[in-house]
Motif scaffolding. Structure first.
Motif, PDB file in Angstrom:
ATOM      1  N   GLY A   1      -1.589   7.971   2.863  1.00 45.27           N
ATOM      2  CA  GLY A   1      -1.644   7.329   1.551  1.00 45.27           C
ATOM      3  C   GLY A   1      -3.011   7.386   0.913  1.00 45.27           C
ATOM      4  O   GLY A   1      -3.151   7.127  -0.285  1.00 45.27           O
TER       5      GLY A   1
ATOM      6  N   CYS B   1       1.742   2.552  -5.311  1.00 45.98           N
ATOM      7  CA  CYS B   1       2.001   1.334  -4.548  1.00 45.98           C
ATOM      8  C   CYS B   1       2.238   0.236  -5.575  1.00 45.98           C
ATOM      9  O   CYS B   1       2.260   0.513  -6.782  1.00 45.98           O
TER      10      CYS B   1
ATOM     11  N   GLY C   1       0.855  -1.185   0.000  1.00 47.76           N
ATOM     12  CA  GLY C   1       0.000   0.000   0.000  1.00 47.76           C
ATOM     13  C   GLY C   1       0.883   1.225   0.000  1.00 47.76           C
ATOM     14  O   GLY C   1       2.061   1.162  -0.371  1.00 47.76           O
ATOM     15  N   LEU C   2       0.332   2.361   0.426  1.00 46.34           N
ATOM     16  CA  LEU C   2       1.120   3.596   0.543  1.00 46.34           C
ATOM     17  C   LEU C   2       0.930   4.131   1.958  1.00 46.34           C
ATOM     18  O   LEU C   2      -0.172   4.510   2.346  1.00 46.34           O
TER      19      LEU C   2
ATOM     20  N   GLU D   1      -2.693   6.036  -2.823  1.00 48.42           N
ATOM     21  CA  GLU D   1      -2.510   4.591  -2.898  1.00 48.42           C
ATOM     22  C   GLU D   1      -3.101   3.983  -4.171  1.00 48.42           C
ATOM     23  O   GLU D   1      -2.746   2.866  -4.549  1.00 48.42           O
TER      24      GLU D   1
END
Length: 338
Positions: free
Chosen positions: A168, A200, A147-148, A196
């Motif tokens: 994110g 990512c 993910g971010l 995200e």
């Protein structure tokens, strides 16, 4: 078993950095001892976190821990935490009962990355666009991986104060004419394009497909790794995708740098940034990072660097366990006692 006067844990302490894909464990027998690392495990191979601890740590002959200090990829809950991109649910009371623990302390994974920033050495960093970040000053860490994630580390009254968040998931907007060509083709969750969405691992593939659709090209790559490999081989579609990925990472990193006024630097973490160092250093990342009218001059003064330490979140947790008094932390709601 030992415990320092300023410690909030009882040794031995088991540390974990648990993300959407992998779980990394380490054990510290006492505050000044050497860290013992264990093999990284894939979360999909164990039905629960308890099973992973048993299989990867206890069954490997490690001393039975008295405390757990874990970093989790998700917001910490009052009684249990559901990881964002992993089916595991971490329930501290269940961990205390299963392993006869005295302490369980939970951090958000990027909060733990924030804890590591003051202890990073020059060998752990690669500068992007100039000098390495200074030792002091408020810092930001952002990292694209499964993910971010993002977090801040505020330098206040001689203490380091971590600020966890879900940065994110803030909105990401088109800026250039090319962005406006690509944006209609981005696959969206919940009708939004967030950081995200494209910054990512799965987002890189999503961006690649959008770039292909905008140009009516065939999208041959079907994994993020295939996109980066194709970019390294010179495939024009993949090269543009990775360049745009770096540019948008620069935009969102710049947004967070402005939010925190990060004179102590912005650090890029996660699994992707170290793999695209050359692209990040080519200029597109910094140009987008600094493009924040009317504060371009300010942004140009804020340093950025890639973390190349192999287990930075674990390093942050260990620094906290060894020197808790250097961090301004309230443990209410994240500290469970046996």
């Amino acid at each position: 078993m030992s415990q320092s006067a300023s410690s909030v844990v009882t040794f031995p302490v088991l540390f974990a950095d648990i993300g959407g894909t992998n779980a990394r464990f380490a054990l510290l027998a006492d505050a000044e001892g050497d860290i013992r690392h264990f093999d990284t495990v894939e979360t999909r191979l164990f039905p629960t976190v308890e099973d992973a601890i048993q299989g990867a740590v206890i069954d490997a002959g490690a001393p039975v821990p008295k405390s757990l200090v874990f970093a989790l990829a998700g917001p910490i809950g009052e009684e249990s935490t559901q990881l964002t991109n992993c089916p595991w649910v971490v329930t501290p009371r269940r961990l205390v009962e299963r392993f006869a623990l005295e302490h369980v302390i939970l951090f958000n994974d990027f909060e733990a990355l924030g804890l590591c920033l003051p202890g990073l050495k020059p060998k752990d960093l690669v500068a992007v666009g100039g000098a390495l970040p200074p030792e002091r000053g408020t810092k930001v860490v952002i990292g694209p991986g499964t993910g971010l994630g993002a977090a801040g580390l505020v330098d206040a009254a001689g203490l380091w104060v971590p600020v966890p968040g879900e940065g994110g998931h803030i909105d990401l907007a088109p800026v250039t004419a090319r962005d406006y060509d690509i944006w209609p083709h981005i696959e969206r969750a919940g009708g939004r394009v967030t950081g995200e969405t494209i910054i990512c691992g799965s987002g890189l593939l999503r961006l690649y497909r959008a770039v292909a659709a905008a140009g009516k090209s065939f999208a041959a790559c079907d994994t993020p790794a295939a996109v980066t490999a194709a970019a390294e081989a010179g495939d024009p579609l993949a090269v543009e995708t990775v360049a745009l990925f770096a540019e948008h990472l620069g935009r969102i990193a710049g947004n967070l740098a402005l939010t925190f006024l990060a004179h102590g630097g912005v650090y890029l973490a996660g699994g992707i940034a170290p793999r695209i160092v050359k692209v990040l250093q080519q200029g597109g990342f910094r140009a987008a990072f600094e493009d924040k009218y009317p504060h371009q001059g300010l942004m140009a003064s804020l340093p950025t660097a890639i973390i190349v330490h192999d287990r930075p979140a674990l390093a942050g947790l260990v620094d906290f366990a060894r020197r808790p008094s250097t961090f301004g932390l309230r443990l209410d709601g994240r500290h469970w006692r046996g």
